[in-house]
Design a protein around this motif. Structure first.
Motif, PDB file in Angstrom:
ATOM      1  N   ARG A 117      -4.458   6.666  31.918  1.00 20.74           N
ATOM      2  CA  ARG A 117      -3.965   5.381  31.431  1.00 20.74           C
ATOM      3  C   ARG A 117      -4.315   5.125  29.973  1.00 20.74           C
ATOM      4  O   ARG A 117      -3.709   4.289  29.324  1.00 20.74           O
ATOM      5  N   GLY A 118      -5.304   5.824  29.455  1.00 20.35           N
ATOM      6  CA  GLY A 118      -5.702   5.586  28.079  1.00 20.35           C
ATOM      7  C   GLY A 118      -4.863   6.323  27.058  1.00 20.35           C
ATOM      8  O   GLY A 118      -4.949   6.029  25.864  1.00 20.35           O
ATOM      9  N   SER A 119      -4.044   7.277  27.492  1.00 20.05           N
ATOM     10  CA  SER A 119      -3.264   8.076  26.551  1.00 20.05           C
ATOM     11  C   SER A 119      -1.783   7.728  26.644  1.00 20.05           C
ATOM     12  O   SER A 119      -1.312   7.215  27.651  1.00 20.05           O
ATOM     13  N   ARG A 120      -1.072   8.022  25.558  1.00 16.71           N
ATOM     14  CA  ARG A 120       0.366   7.769  25.506  1.00 16.71           C
ATOM     15  C   ARG A 120       1.116   9.095  25.437  1.00 16.71           C
ATOM     16  O   ARG A 120       0.666  10.059  24.831  1.00 16.71           O
ATOM     17  N   THR A 121       2.248   9.114  26.079  1.00 15.07           N
ATOM     18  CA  THR A 121       3.128  10.268  26.006  1.00 15.07           C
ATOM     19  C   THR A 121       4.545   9.731  25.841  1.00 15.07           C
ATOM     20  O   THR A 121       4.727   8.575  25.445  1.00 15.07           O
ATOM     21  N   GLY A 122       5.542  10.529  26.104  1.00 19.34           N
ATOM     22  CA  GLY A 122       6.902  10.054  25.924  1.00 19.34           C
ATOM     23  C   GLY A 122       7.915  11.018  26.497  1.00 19.34           C
ATOM     24  O   GLY A 122       7.580  12.116  26.962  1.00 19.34           O
ATOM     25  N   PHE A 123       9.166  10.586  26.469  1.00 20.23           N
ATOM     26  CA  PHE A 123      10.277  11.381  26.983  1.00 20.23           C
ATOM     27  C   PHE A 123      11.294  11.554  25.862  1.00 20.23           C
ATOM     28  O   PHE A 123      11.798  10.578  25.304  1.00 20.23           O
ATOM     29  N   LEU A 124      11.572  12.808  25.511  1.00 16.62           N
ATOM     30  CA  LEU A 124      12.492  13.129  24.427  1.00 16.62           C
ATOM     31  C   LEU A 124      13.857  13.486  25.013  1.00 16.62           C
ATOM     32  O   LEU A 124      13.970  14.414  25.820  1.00 16.62           O
ATOM     33  N   GLU A 125      14.876  12.748  24.623  1.00 20.71           N
ATOM     34  CA  GLU A 125      16.246  13.014  25.064  1.00 20.71           C
ATOM     35  C   GLU A 125      16.981  13.733  23.931  1.00 20.71           C
ATOM     36  O   GLU A 125      17.271  13.141  22.893  1.00 20.71           O
ATOM     37  N   ILE A 126      17.254  15.015  24.135  1.00 18.84           N
ATOM     38  CA  ILE A 126      17.845  15.866  23.098  1.00 18.84           C
ATOM     39  C   ILE A 126      19.366  15.789  23.207  1.00 18.84           C
ATOM     40  O   ILE A 126      19.956  16.234  24.190  1.00 18.84           O
ATOM     41  N   ILE A 127      20.004  15.231  22.183  1.00 18.20           N
ATOM     42  CA  ILE A 127      21.452  15.006  22.205  1.00 18.20           C
ATOM     43  C   ILE A 127      22.199  16.124  21.480  1.00 18.20           C
ATOM     44  O   ILE A 127      23.128  16.717  22.017  1.00 18.20           O
ATOM     45  N   LYS A 128      21.783  16.424  20.246  1.00 21.07           N
ATOM     46  CA  LYS A 128      22.403  17.504  19.476  1.00 21.07           C
ATOM     47  C   LYS A 128      21.311  18.444  18.989  1.00 21.07           C
ATOM     48  O   LYS A 128      20.278  17.992  18.480  1.00 21.07           O
ATOM     49  N   TRP A 129      21.568  19.742  19.122  1.00 23.30           N
ATOM     50  CA  TRP A 129      20.557  20.722  18.740  1.00 23.30           C
ATOM     51  C   TRP A 129      21.235  22.030  18.367  1.00 23.30           C
ATOM     52  O   TRP A 129      22.414  22.256  18.664  1.00 23.30           O
ATOM     53  N   CYS A 130      20.472  22.909  17.741  1.00 23.28           N
ATOM     54  CA  CYS A 130      20.945  24.255  17.424  1.00 23.28           C
ATOM     55  C   CYS A 130      19.725  25.163  17.325  1.00 23.28           C
ATOM     56  O   CYS A 130      18.582  24.694  17.220  1.00 23.28           O
ATOM     57  N   PHE A 131      19.949  26.456  17.370  1.00 26.07           N
ATOM     58  CA  PHE A 131      18.861  27.411  17.202  1.00 26.07           C
ATOM     59  C   PHE A 131      18.386  27.394  15.750  1.00 26.07           C
ATOM     60  O   PHE A 131      19.193  27.308  14.816  1.00 26.07           O
ATOM     61  N   SER A 132      17.066  27.498  15.564  1.00 28.28           N
ATOM     62  CA  SER A 132      16.536  27.576  14.202  1.00 28.28           C
ATOM     63  C   SER A 132      17.002  28.845  13.512  1.00 28.28           C
ATOM     64  O   SER A 132      17.282  28.857  12.312  1.00 28.28           O
ATOM     65  N   ASP A 133      17.092  29.929  14.279  1.00 34.29           N
ATOM     66  CA  ASP A 133      17.636  31.187  13.773  1.00 34.29           C
ATOM     67  C   ASP A 133      19.108  31.254  14.169  1.00 34.29           C
ATOM     68  O   ASP A 133      19.430  31.365  15.355  1.00 34.29           O
ATOM     69  N   PRO A 134      20.044  31.169  13.220  1.00 31.78           N
ATOM     70  CA  PRO A 134      21.474  31.174  13.568  1.00 31.78           C
ATOM     71  C   PRO A 134      21.894  32.395  14.367  1.00 31.78           C
ATOM     72  O   PRO A 134      22.846  32.327  15.161  1.00 31.78           O
ATOM     73  N   ASN A 135      21.208  33.522  14.194  1.00 31.24           N
ATOM     74  CA  ASN A 135      21.576  34.734  14.923  1.00 31.24           C
ATOM     75  C   ASN A 135      21.322  34.602  16.423  1.00 31.24           C
ATOM     76  O   ASN A 135      21.951  35.289  17.226  1.00 31.24           O
ATOM     77  N   GLU A 136      20.404  33.717  16.807  1.00 28.08           N
ATOM     78  CA  GLU A 136      20.077  33.566  18.226  1.00 28.08           C
ATOM     79  C   GLU A 136      21.160  32.826  19.001  1.00 28.08           C
ATOM     80  O   GLU A 136      21.161  32.847  20.232  1.00 28.08           O
ATOM     81  N   SER A 137      22.088  32.186  18.291  1.00 26.24           N
ATOM     82  CA  SER A 137      23.172  31.494  18.986  1.00 26.24           C
ATOM     83  C   SER A 137      24.109  32.473  19.686  1.00 26.24           C
ATOM     84  O   SER A 137      24.871  32.086  20.576  1.00 26.24           O
ATOM     85  N   ASN A 138      24.048  33.750  19.297  1.00 24.37           N
ATOM     86  CA  ASN A 138      24.888  34.773  19.920  1.00 24.37           C
ATOM     87  C   ASN A 138      24.191  35.484  21.074  1.00 24.37           C
ATOM     88  O   ASN A 138      24.760  36.410  21.662  1.00 24.37           O
ATOM     89  N   LEU A 139      22.969  35.080  21.390  1.00 22.89           N
ATOM     90  CA  LEU A 139      22.244  35.720  22.480  1.00 22.89           C
ATOM     91  C   LEU A 139      22.911  35.439  23.818  1.00 22.89           C
ATOM     92  O   LEU A 139      23.468  34.359  24.046  1.00 22.89           O
ATOM     93  N   ALA A 140      22.852  36.423  24.715  1.00 25.52           N
ATOM     94  CA  ALA A 140      23.364  36.227  26.069  1.00 25.52           C
ATOM     95  C   ALA A 140      22.410  35.328  26.844  1.00 25.52           C
ATOM     96  O   ALA A 140      21.204  35.294  26.578  1.00 25.52           O
ATOM     97  N   ASP A 141      22.956  34.590  27.795  1.00 27.57           N
ATOM     98  CA  ASP A 141      22.137  33.692  28.609  1.00 27.57           C
ATOM     99  C   ASP A 141      21.509  34.482  29.751  1.00 27.57           C
ATOM    100  O   ASP A 141      21.951  34.440  30.900  1.00 27.57           O
TER     101      ASP A 141
END
Length: 423
Positions: A117-141
């Motif tokens: 109860r003494g600490s705070r946290t939160g919930f992050l709702e990610i709406i738009k995002w991209c890979f920091s390394d553009p080459n990783e966007s071509n990786l297979a899932d």
């Protein structure tokens, strides 16, 4: 154009109120109708007056030692080096797990830590995002994980590994299972040592064609001869059960996102699991060499329309806007004439059920209580029900943060019919 300024989770945790870094939130088609009378006091999220970016890593939840009194939340985690918080993400890709991403549109909802109860946290709702390394966007899932199942040695019998190709039908809640681990290889529930194991069940509608129904599927996946993009000649008709156990229980948010998607899971072991002394079930178990592949073309399940609802307990899917939250989050009002009743386990695992959010409920039971004074439809959750956030709320509403109830009253309420439980 102004360059986005970096923000950190540590900065957001010190904010006294919820924030958003998105000018407009994406809705399914058109914005929802105006809120009902009991939600008019909700304010719009405070918008930052500058473009921002958060850089960090998307990871899976870490489940600690199983406890009968508390189930861990089933949220993705996001860490930027300054802090780690629960999160949810739109336009999810399996390849993003463990990778560094850049978040350019987000909501952040702070709340007090339920365990401290003494600490705070939160919930992050990610709406738009991209890979920091553009080459990783071509990786297979594709993702290989290393769950641990007591009594299973994955270095032996590799030739007996199995693979399944199918559409994710349902995902059960995370549960604690007393597991017997015999040293002799013969299961005896009386003499075997017992451990508590976290896990969840997944139902797949699998293909039984000549290729998918044979052990050659594993070899074809390894040598690359299986064309995962090709759906011609496949027919998904046979129901199979997969048990994601041990460390693989952290994959619960991933499999929930993949409901209705076509996947290939390899490196499995088919075992006869003893449920009781008299009852057993044949299912696939995850192993150290289990690999999950998501097919590029995702075929989603068709959602049930309100005109198709008969209210006789049939199972289907529904998409709606959360208009009100009652009974500490156990009852949600959707679209003014639809109510969604959650199970205790499902209720404690999702933080993003806020007023104003658009959610899709998969495998819910449609019930018409036939009340004489009002017309209402009840959506009842069961062990196969899953909730997917389709759009985050633009309103300044609280997160769903409740520990699981183990009281006798709570168990009694869960045993009541849906219509009785509501009123």
């Amino acid at each position: 154009m102004e360059h986005p300024q970096p923000s950190t989770l540590s900065d957001l945790l010190h904010s006294p109120r919820p924030l958003t870094a998105s000018v407009s939130l994406p809705f399914l088609s058109t914005p929802p109708p105006p809120p009902s009378h009991h939600s008019t006091d909700h304010r719009i999220l405070t918008t930052l007056n500058r473009p921002t970016v958060i850089v960090g890593t998307l990871t899976l939840p870490t489940h600690t030692t199983p406890s009968s009194s508390h189930f861990p939340c089933s949220c993705f985690k996001f860490s930027d080096g300054s802090a780690t918080v629960c999160c949810d993400i739109l336009s999810f890709r399996l390849a993003a797990i463990g990778k560094q991403i850049r978040i350019t549109a987000w909501n952040f909802i702070p709340f007090k830590h339920p365990g401290d109860r003494g600490s705070r946290t939160g919930f992050l709702e990610i709406i738009k995002w991209c890979f920091s390394d553009p080459n990783e966007s071509n990786l297979a899932d594709i993702f290989q994980f290393t769950p641990s199942f007591p009594g299973t040695n994955c270095n032996k019998g590799g030739k007996n590994f199995r693979a399944v190709h199918g559409v994710v039908k349902s995902v059960g809640p995370i549960s604690i299972v007393p597991c017997a681990t015999p040293a002799s290889g013969v299961y005896d529930l009386n003499s075997s040592s017992k451990v508590n194991l976290l896990g969840f069940l997944v139902q797949l509608l699998c293909c039984e064609c000549r290729l998918c129904g044979s052990r050659e599927l594993v070899n074809n996946l390894r040598n690359g001869s299986f064309e995962i993009e090709n759906v011609n000649g496949h027919s998904f008709t046979k129901m199979e059960i997969l048990y994601f156990c041990g460390n693989a229980s952290s994959f619960h948010p991933v499999m929930t996102k993949l409901i209705g998607s076509r996947v290939v899971v390899s490196g499995l072991k088919k075992k006869l699991v003893c449920l009781t002394k008299e009852e057993s079930c044949l299912m696939y178990l995850t192993l150290d060499e289990t690999v999950l592949r998501v097919c590029p073309r995702l075929e989603k399940l068709t959602l049930c329309l309100k005109s198709e609802i008969k209210g006789k307990g049939e199972c289907g899917s529904y998409t709606g806007v959360i208009r009100g939250v009652y009974m500490k989050g156990m009852a949600l009002e959707l679209d003014n004439d639809v109510w969604f009743l959650l199970t205790d386990q499902l209720h404690t695992m999702i933080h993003g059920l806020r007023v104003g959010s658009i959610i899709s409920m998969r495998n819910v039971h449609f019930v018409d209580p036939k009340f004489s004074w009002t017309k209402v439809v009840i959506l009842g959750a069961c062990v196969k029900t899953s909730i997917v956030l389709e759009s985050f709320s633009p309103l300044e509403t609280v997160c769903n943060v409740v520990l699981q109830s183990t009281s006798m009253l709570g168990k009694f309420i869960q045993s009541l019919p849906f219509s009785t439980r509501l009123w």
